[in-house]
Design a protein around this motif. Structure first.
Motif, short mmCIF file in Angstrom:
data_model
loop_
_atom_site.label_atom_id
_atom_site.label_comp_id
_atom_site.label_asym_id
_atom_site.label_seq_id
_atom_site.Cartn_x
_atom_site.Cartn_y
_atom_site.Cartn_z
N SER A 48 0.83 -1.20 0.00
CA SER A 48 0.00 0.00 0.00
C SER A 48 0.87 1.26 0.00
O SER A 48 1.97 1.25 0.56
CB SER A 48 -0.88 -0.02 1.25
N GLU A 49 0.36 2.31 -0.62
CA GLU A 49 1.11 3.56 -0.57
C GLU A 49 0.82 4.34 0.71
O GLU A 49 1.48 5.32 1.02
CB GLU A 49 0.76 4.41 -1.80
N LEU A 50 -0.16 3.88 1.47
CA LEU A 50 -0.52 4.60 2.71
C LEU A 50 0.53 4.35 3.78
O LEU A 50 1.11 3.26 3.86
CB LEU A 50 -1.85 4.07 3.24
N PRO A 51 0.79 5.34 4.65
CA PRO A 51 1.62 5.06 5.83
C PRO A 51 0.94 3.97 6.67
O PRO A 51 -0.30 3.83 6.61
CB PRO A 51 1.63 6.40 6.60
N LEU A 52 1.74 3.24 7.43
CA LEU A 52 1.22 2.05 8.12
C LEU A 52 -0.03 2.35 8.96
O LEU A 52 -1.02 1.62 8.87
CB LEU A 52 2.32 1.42 8.98
N ASP A 53 0.00 3.41 9.77
CA ASP A 53 -1.15 3.64 10.65
C ASP A 53 -2.43 3.91 9.84
O ASP A 53 -3.50 3.41 10.18
CB ASP A 53 -0.88 4.74 11.69
N GLN A 54 -2.28 4.64 8.72
CA GLN A 54 -3.47 4.90 7.88
C GLN A 54 -3.94 3.61 7.20
O GLN A 54 -5.14 3.36 7.08
CB GLN A 54 -3.14 5.94 6.82
N PHE A 55 -2.97 2.78 6.78
CA PHE A 55 -3.34 1.51 6.16
C PHE A 55 -4.14 0.65 7.16
O PHE A 55 -5.19 0.09 6.83
CB PHE A 55 -2.09 0.75 5.70
N LEU A 56 -3.63 0.58 8.39
CA LEU A 56 -4.31 -0.26 9.39
C LEU A 56 -5.69 0.30 9.72
O LEU A 56 -6.67 -0.45 9.82
CB LEU A 56 -3.45 -0.36 10.67
N ALA A 57 -5.78 1.63 9.84
CA ALA A 57 -7.08 2.24 10.16
C ALA A 57 -8.09 1.99 9.03
O ALA A 57 -9.27 1.72 9.28
CB ALA A 57 -6.90 3.74 10.39
N ALA A 58 -7.62 2.02 7.79
CA ALA A 58 -8.54 1.90 6.66
C ALA A 58 -8.89 0.45 6.33
O ALA A 58 -9.98 0.17 5.83
CB ALA A 58 -7.93 2.57 5.43
N ASN A 59 -7.96 -0.47 6.59
CA ASN A 59 -8.15 -1.84 6.06
C ASN A 59 -8.23 -2.96 7.09
O ASN A 59 -8.69 -4.05 6.75
CB ASN A 59 -6.98 -2.19 5.12
N ALA A 60 -7.70 -2.71 8.29
CA ALA A 60 -7.45 -3.87 9.15
C ALA A 60 -8.25 -3.88 10.45
O ALA A 60 -7.93 -4.64 11.36
CB ALA A 60 -5.95 -3.94 9.45
#
Ligand SMILES: O=CC(=O)O
Length: 334
Positions: A48-60
């Motif tokens: 993902s191009e998102l920073p990790l915290d944004q990736f986790l908030a959006a997907n996980a």
């Protein structure tokens, strides 16, 4: 279904497949990723191009399981806090030092590791490193390849393995296999561990410095934690002595690397076989010059054969979790 169809399906996400967070591709994915993506919806942060915290908030937020490895980001309190539904961390490693185990425990998150799949390969490698250091195999190889045999004559003799007094630090799954192999080679075995093991008759030393003082060889097979960090320091190495050899297939930071390098450079210990280092992949440059040191890039555990076993136990753990069955390699001393 063809492999590419599996990948395409996984990229779209398959709501019917259980979600597994993958922060960084573990080494087992090099060959076996399809085996995972056909069974689970992989939420791959590194794609993902998102920073990790944004990736986790959006997907996980609804993901209950995570697959991680020793070479990936630390599974810290901060990461765990961002994953409210997480109930299982599966690591592709035997070692657990990259996971905040006490935070997992307090959040009710189970941890499963590679179990026993690497133990035999790792024990073979420890013995290989020891024989190499004692008999100077890598150094002799360099000598021949540089043409020194013809020009300078005979190479200095190495030392006999049989009869060596070997101290195993950490008599767990790997340590016990190292002990059995070296017993077969005619070595005498003693060990240091958090507690005495009832299933072996080898002499137990509660104090690692006392063990070192009585041994010709120390082999580090324990895990890294706050108790074992820098447990092998200058004092222990001086106790091992000028002829003593140290082998490390555990974790680099169990040895105070700076102090070990000083001891090696000044001839205060006899040699070292090292597969792990404090700041991997950086290795203290002074070690490169030393003929009595054998270095290897943290691969004692890896063979293609053990990767197949690893694939099976990782998938087995995830499938057991998602069908409410007991995990195959639950870490119990979490
Ligand atoms: O070092 C490798 C592992 O812990 O599996």
């Amino acid at each position: 279904m063809a492999v590419s169809d599996h990948q395409e399906q996984n990229n779209r996400g398959s709501p019917e497949l259980p979600e597994v967070i993958v922060l960084k591709q573990p080494p087992v994915f090099r060959t076996f990723e399809d085996h995972f993506s056909s069974r689970f919806t992989l939420l791959k942060a590194s794609d993902s191009e998102l920073p990790l915290d944004q990736f986790l908030a959006a997907n996980a937020q609804s993901a209950q399981a995570m697959l991680c490895s020793g070479g990936g980001p630390r599974i810290s309190d901060e990461i765990l806090r961002q994953l409210p539904s997480l109930r299982l961390v599966v690591t592709t490693s035997a070692g657990l030092n990259h996971i905040d185990l006490s935070e997992c425990r307090s959040r009710g998150i189970s941890v499963a590791n590679a179990g026993d799949v690497f133990s035999a390969d790792c024990a073979d490698y420890a013995v290989g490193l020891l024989i190499d250091v004692l008999r100077k195999i890598s150094a002799a190889d360099r000598y021949v390849k540089k043409g020194h045999w013809a020009n300078l004559g005979d190479f200095p003799l190495g030392s006999k393995l049989r009869g060596k007094r070997v101290g195993i630090v950490g008599l767990g799954r790997i340590g016990i296999q190292v002990a059995k192999r070296l017993e077969a080679f005619g070595c005498s075995i003693s060990y240091n561990s958090t507690k005495k093991k009832d299933f072996v008759a080898y002499p137990f030393y509660a104090n690692v410095c006392e063990l070192a003082a009585d041994m010709d060889v120390l082999i580090i097979c324990c895990g890294l934690n706050e108790q074992t960090r820098h447990m092998i320091d200058r004092k222990v190495l001086l106790a091992l002595g000028k002829e003593g050899v140290i082998v490390n297939i555990g974790r680099g930071a169990i040895i105070n690397e700076k102090e070990m390098v000083e001891c090696l450079v000044h001839g205060e210990i006899g040699g070292a076989g090292l597969d792990v280092f404090e700041n991997e992949p950086d290795v203290s440059k002074e070690l490169f010059e030393l003929e009595n040191v054998v270095l290897s890039p943290h691969l004692a555990v890896f063979t293609p054969e053990s990767f197949e076993d690893l694939r099976d136990i990782m998938i087995g753990n995830l499938e057991a979790f998602f069908s409410n069955k007991p995990l195959l390699s639950l870490v119990t001393d979490q």
